[in-house]
Design a protein around this motif. Sequence first.
Motif, PDB file in Angstrom:
ATOM      1  N   GLY A 242       0.812  -1.208   0.000  1.00  0.00           N
ATOM      2  CA  GLY A 242       0.000   0.000   0.000  1.00  0.00           C
ATOM      3  C   GLY A 242       0.849   1.263   0.000  1.00  0.00           C
ATOM      4  O   GLY A 242       0.526   2.241  -0.667  1.00  0.00           O
ATOM      5  N   ALA A 243       1.955   1.231   0.740  1.00  0.00           N
ATOM      6  CA  ALA A 243       2.869   2.381   0.765  1.00  0.00           C
ATOM      7  C   ALA A 243       3.488   2.625  -0.605  1.00  0.00           C
ATOM      8  O   ALA A 243       3.828   3.759  -0.945  1.00  0.00           O
ATOM      9  CB  ALA A 243       3.957   2.149   1.805  1.00  0.00           C
ATOM     10  N   LEU A 244       3.617   1.566  -1.398  1.00  0.00           N
ATOM     11  CA  LEU A 244       4.161   1.689  -2.753  1.00  0.00           C
ATOM     12  C   LEU A 244       3.094   2.098  -3.770  1.00  0.00           C
ATOM     13  O   LEU A 244       3.403   2.302  -4.942  1.00  0.00           O
ATOM     14  CB  LEU A 244       4.801   0.365  -3.187  1.00  0.00           C
ATOM     15  CG  LEU A 244       6.005  -0.101  -2.371  1.00  0.00           C
ATOM     16  CD1 LEU A 244       6.402  -1.517  -2.767  1.00  0.00           C
ATOM     17  CD2 LEU A 244       7.163   0.858  -2.546  1.00  0.00           C
ATOM     18  N   GLY A 245       1.826   2.166  -3.341  1.00  0.00           N
ATOM     19  CA  GLY A 245       0.751   2.564  -4.235  1.00  0.00           C
ATOM     20  C   GLY A 245      -0.018   1.402  -4.841  1.00  0.00           C
ATOM     21  O   GLY A 245      -0.839   1.608  -5.733  1.00  0.00           O
ATOM     22  N   ALA A 246       0.219   0.193  -4.356  1.00  0.00           N
ATOM     23  CA  ALA A 246      -0.504  -0.973  -4.880  1.00  0.00           C
ATOM     24  C   ALA A 246      -1.899  -1.021  -4.276  1.00  0.00           C
ATOM     25  O   ALA A 246      -2.069  -0.796  -3.077  1.00  0.00           O
ATOM     26  CB  ALA A 246       0.249  -2.254  -4.553  1.00  0.00           C
ATOM     27  N   ASN A 247      -2.892  -1.338  -5.106  1.00  0.00           N
ATOM     28  CA  ASN A 247      -4.240  -1.529  -4.574  1.00  0.00           C
ATOM     29  C   ASN A 247      -4.592  -3.014  -4.490  1.00  0.00           C
ATOM     30  O   ASN A 247      -5.663  -3.377  -4.043  1.00  0.00           O
ATOM     31  CB  ASN A 247      -5.281  -0.747  -5.380  1.00  0.00           C
ATOM     32  CG  ASN A 247      -5.337  -1.134  -6.839  1.00  0.00           C
ATOM     33  OD1 ASN A 247      -4.595  -2.009  -7.299  1.00  0.00           O
ATOM     34  ND2 ASN A 247      -6.201  -0.469  -7.590  1.00  0.00           N
ATOM     35  N   ALA A 248      -3.643  -3.869  -4.914  1.00  0.00           N
ATOM     36  CA  ALA A 248      -3.831  -5.318  -4.788  1.00  0.00           C
ATOM     37  C   ALA A 248      -2.471  -6.011  -4.779  1.00  0.00           C
ATOM     38  O   ALA A 248      -1.474  -5.472  -5.264  1.00  0.00           O
ATOM     39  CB  ALA A 248      -4.683  -5.849  -5.941  1.00  0.00           C
ATOM     40  N   VAL A 249      -2.473  -7.214  -4.208  1.00  0.00           N
ATOM     41  CA  VAL A 249      -1.273  -8.059  -4.190  1.00  0.00           C
ATOM     42  C   VAL A 249      -1.687  -9.463  -4.616  1.00  0.00           C
ATOM     43  O   VAL A 249      -2.631 -10.033  -4.070  1.00  0.00           O
ATOM     44  CB  VAL A 249      -0.622  -8.114  -2.790  1.00  0.00           C
ATOM     45  CG1 VAL A 249       0.484  -9.153  -2.734  1.00  0.00           C
ATOM     46  CG2 VAL A 249      -0.086  -6.751  -2.389  1.00  0.00           C
ATOM     47  N   ILE A 250      -0.974  -9.987  -5.604  1.00  0.00           N
ATOM     48  CA  ILE A 250      -1.167 -11.389  -5.995  1.00  0.00           C
ATOM     49  C   ILE A 250      -0.276 -12.167  -5.030  1.00  0.00           C
ATOM     50  O   ILE A 250       0.945 -12.085  -5.088  1.00  0.00           O
ATOM     51  CB  ILE A 250      -0.769 -11.628  -7.460  1.00  0.00           C
ATOM     52  CG1 ILE A 250      -1.558 -10.675  -8.370  1.00  0.00           C
ATOM     53  CG2 ILE A 250      -1.009 -13.086  -7.834  1.00  0.00           C
ATOM     54  CD1 ILE A 250      -1.017 -10.597  -9.790  1.00  0.00           C
ATOM     55  N   LEU A 251      -0.910 -12.896  -4.109  1.00  0.00           N
ATOM     56  CA  LEU A 251      -0.212 -13.497  -2.970  1.00  0.00           C
ATOM     57  C   LEU A 251       0.006 -14.993  -3.146  1.00  0.00           C
ATOM     58  O   LEU A 251      -0.920 -15.718  -3.532  1.00  0.00           O
ATOM     59  CB  LEU A 251      -1.029 -13.233  -1.704  1.00  0.00           C
ATOM     60  CG  LEU A 251      -0.377 -13.476  -0.374  1.00  0.00           C
ATOM     61  CD1 LEU A 251       0.809 -12.539  -0.168  1.00  0.00           C
ATOM     62  CD2 LEU A 251      -1.389 -13.261   0.750  1.00  0.00           C
ATOM     63  N   HIS A 252       1.230 -15.431  -2.862  1.00  0.00           N
ATOM     64  CA  HIS A 252       1.579 -16.854  -2.919  1.00  0.00           C
ATOM     65  C   HIS A 252       2.147 -17.262  -1.564  1.00  0.00           C
ATOM     66  O   HIS A 252       3.095 -16.654  -1.072  1.00  0.00           O
ATOM     67  CB  HIS A 252       2.618 -17.126  -4.012  1.00  0.00           C
ATOM     68  CG  HIS A 252       2.159 -16.740  -5.380  1.00  0.00           C
ATOM     69  ND1 HIS A 252       1.267 -17.484  -6.102  1.00  0.00           N
ATOM     70  CD2 HIS A 252       2.461 -15.663  -6.145  1.00  0.00           C
ATOM     71  CE1 HIS A 252       1.037 -16.891  -7.258  1.00  0.00           C
ATOM     72  NE2 HIS A 252       1.752 -15.782  -7.311  1.00  0.00           N
ATOM     73  N   ASP A 253       1.569 -18.306  -0.972  1.00  0.00           N
ATOM     74  CA  ASP A 253       2.030 -18.832   0.313  1.00  0.00           C
ATOM     75  C   ASP A 253       3.126 -19.861   0.056  1.00  0.00           C
ATOM     76  O   ASP A 253       2.893 -20.883  -0.579  1.00  0.00           O
ATOM     77  CB  ASP A 253       0.864 -19.478   1.058  1.00  0.00           C
ATOM     78  CG  ASP A 253       1.235 -19.988   2.436  1.00  0.00           C
ATOM     79  OD1 ASP A 253       2.430 -19.940   2.810  1.00  0.00           O
ATOM     80  OD2 ASP A 253       0.318 -20.424   3.157  1.00  0.00           O
ATOM     81  N   GLU A 254       4.332 -19.571   0.522  1.00  0.00           N
ATOM     82  CA  GLU A 254       5.461 -20.487   0.355  1.00  0.00           C
ATOM     83  C   GLU A 254       6.003 -20.930   1.714  1.00  0.00           C
ATOM     84  O   GLU A 254       7.188 -21.244   1.853  1.00  0.00           O
ATOM     85  CB  GLU A 254       6.540 -19.814  -0.491  1.00  0.00           C
ATOM     86  CG  GLU A 254       6.029 -19.483  -1.880  1.00  0.00           C
ATOM     87  CD  GLU A 254       7.093 -18.917  -2.796  1.00  0.00           C
ATOM     88  OE1 GLU A 254       8.264 -18.865  -2.411  1.00  0.00           O
ATOM     89  OE2 GLU A 254       6.722 -18.517  -3.916  1.00  0.00           O
ATOM     90  N   SER A 255       5.130 -20.956   2.716  1.00  0.00           N
ATOM     91  CA  SER A 255       5.532 -21.317   4.070  1.00  0.00           C
ATOM     92  C   SER A 255       6.078 -22.738   4.127  1.00  0.00           C
ATOM     93  O   SER A 255       5.682 -23.599   3.338  1.00  0.00           O
ATOM     94  CB  SER A 255       4.344 -21.189   5.029  1.00  0.00           C
ATOM     95  OG  SER A 255       3.859 -19.869   5.035  1.00  0.00           O
TER      96      SER A 255
END
Length: 159
Positions: free
Chosen positions: A107-120
């Motif tokens: 959000g601080a970078l100006g993104a309104n979305a994140v394509i998220l991948h869980d690599e835990s």
Amino acid sequence: MSHVPSAPRPDFQTATDRPVPTRIFTGWPKSHVILVAILLLALSGCASGPKLAVEPVSQRTFAPVSQVQTLTEAPSTPYTVIAKIHAEASAGTSPAQVVSALLVKAGALGANAVILHDESRTLPPQIQYSPSGGNYQNLPAQTIPIYEGIAIHAQRLPH
């Protein structure tokens, strides 16, 4: 003639050239001292938070965003990739805490979305020897939360 040091003044710990005050926060209201103590405790808890690594992708800049949506795949509408963000924390850290840190950074970078991948990764259960007690202890399996996110700015996002 021998020199006898004078007794230290009661409001100082030492009788040196630069006396050290024995009381700190004198004159502060008790509520301010408590507030400072709480802030210090809160900040010390943040010291071991998630580690973030940001790899900028776009030269374009966007205004910061307070609400960032998580996606599992790229949207069908046009979007700009802003950065790739890697977030990781030590075993036992809440996955929600790691994802939250990643979204705040996006959000601080100006993104309104994140394509998220869980690599835990999950560490297997372990047996640990305690030299002080002379016994063994079973440690349960622990998860190391690791997330990769592609911070994007999309024209329209799915609801």
